[in-house]
Design an enzyme around this catalytic site. Sequence first.
Site, PDB file in Angstrom:
ATOM      1  N   GLY A  78       0.856  -1.175   0.000  1.00 38.27           N
ATOM      2  CA  GLY A  78       0.000   0.000   0.000  1.00 38.27           C
ATOM      3  C   GLY A  78       0.891   1.223   0.000  1.00 38.27           C
ATOM      4  N   GLY A  79       0.394   2.306  -0.596  1.00 43.88           N
ATOM      5  CA  GLY A  79       1.227   3.476  -0.846  1.00 43.88           C
ATOM      6  C   GLY A  79       2.053   3.959   0.329  1.00 43.88           C
ATOM      7  N   GLY A  80       1.405   4.303   1.428  1.00 43.66           N
ATOM      8  CA  GLY A  80       2.122   4.865   2.568  1.00 43.66           C
ATOM      9  C   GLY A  80       3.097   3.887   3.192  1.00 43.66           C
ATOM     10  N   ARG A  94      -7.074  -6.345   2.164  1.00 48.51           N
ATOM     11  CA  ARG A  94      -6.990  -6.961   0.840  1.00 48.51           C
ATOM     12  C   ARG A  94      -5.634  -7.619   0.593  1.00 48.51           C
ATOM     13  NH1 ARG A  94      -6.426  -1.862  -3.379  1.00 48.51           N
ATOM     14  NH2 ARG A  94      -4.837  -0.747  -2.217  1.00 48.51           N
ATOM     15  N   LYS A 112       2.347  14.198  -6.159  1.00 48.75           N
ATOM     16  CA  LYS A 112       3.049  13.371  -7.138  1.00 48.75           C
ATOM     17  C   LYS A 112       2.069  12.508  -7.946  1.00 48.75           C
ATOM     18  CE  LYS A 112       4.233   9.488  -7.524  1.00 48.75           C
ATOM     19  NZ  LYS A 112       3.770   9.366  -8.922  1.00 48.75           N
ATOM     20  N   ASP A 134       6.095   5.044  -5.161  1.00 52.12           N
ATOM     21  CA  ASP A 134       6.260   5.162  -3.707  1.00 52.12           C
ATOM     22  C   ASP A 134       7.723   5.382  -3.346  1.00 52.12           C
ATOM     23  OD1 ASP A 134       3.510   4.600  -3.444  1.00 52.12           O
ATOM     24  OD2 ASP A 134       3.909   2.452  -3.466  1.00 52.12           O
TER      25      ASP A 134
END
Length: 319
Positions: A39-41, A90, A185, A256
């Site tokens: 996940g991104g973060g 997920r 971004k 990321d």
Amino acid sequence: MPRIATLTMNPTIDVSYDIDRMQHTHKMRTRNEQYAPGGGGINVARVFQRLGGEALNFYLSGGATGPTLDGLLADHDLGCCRIPIAGDTRIASAVHELGTGKEYRFTPSGPIVAEAEWQACLDAISEALPLDALVLSGSLPQGVPVDFYAQVAAIARQRHTRVVIDTSGEPLQAALAAGGIFLAKPSQGELAALVGRPLETIDDIGCEALAIVRAGKAQFMAVTLGHLGAVLAQESGVTFLPAPKIEAKSAVGAGDSFVAAMIFALTTGQSVHEAFCLAMAAGSAAVLSPGTGLAHLEDIARLQAQICGGESAETTVIG
């Protein structure tokens, strides 16, 4: 040591496999099975800490799969603030087809999040700030309002924390409309969707990014262009940085890694151009190997020397 927080509203358990050849209807035996928190973060935090910073992860986790994500995060020694939810975390899959070198990625939409659950996330973040920066990255799960990131950004600004956002669609539009973002971004496609028209040239991309910056919506806007490179807009103008020529084997975590390196450099006093070069190196390093390994320090250092030392390291597009 710079200290940031990252927020991952729709995290994943990232699973990667190698396979000789994809075949429909057949049972396909896989090899080299790997698991990682994603996940991104979370991806941003993993790379940020490799670079030498400290990152506190805010993330949602729940259901039958939530404990697995929690355990993976513990294995990576990431500082975490878990917000429990009822829905299942997920599972995303990346399959590397050895015969062709192609990668296939499968990403579910994720759980439905109740209002009390996302409100608890706002409360937790509010208590943790101020920090050097707060990175809002990735998609919003079902049930979370499209202006959620804008709400988080408002809290961060009140607590003197710079906000970095890497998302798309309505959540990105709402966050930028509220203004005051430190770094945004989007990818080329995400920026095109934001402005409502195709962006086929570097000049087009630079013009739109610069317009957003000069409207006060973001101090910096970095637009990633995949294998072509990236554009960075700031008040003084726009620069284009070409990507190094490498063989890409994965697309997992490239954006990321770019964000992690850029914010690390900016929070450690490096110049904007140095930050842009480091970000390009990290984003490029992430695609060198298949799977979910993200950018590694030795690859970042090697590519950074190549990028910063190149004759076309910085090209002004728009003054």
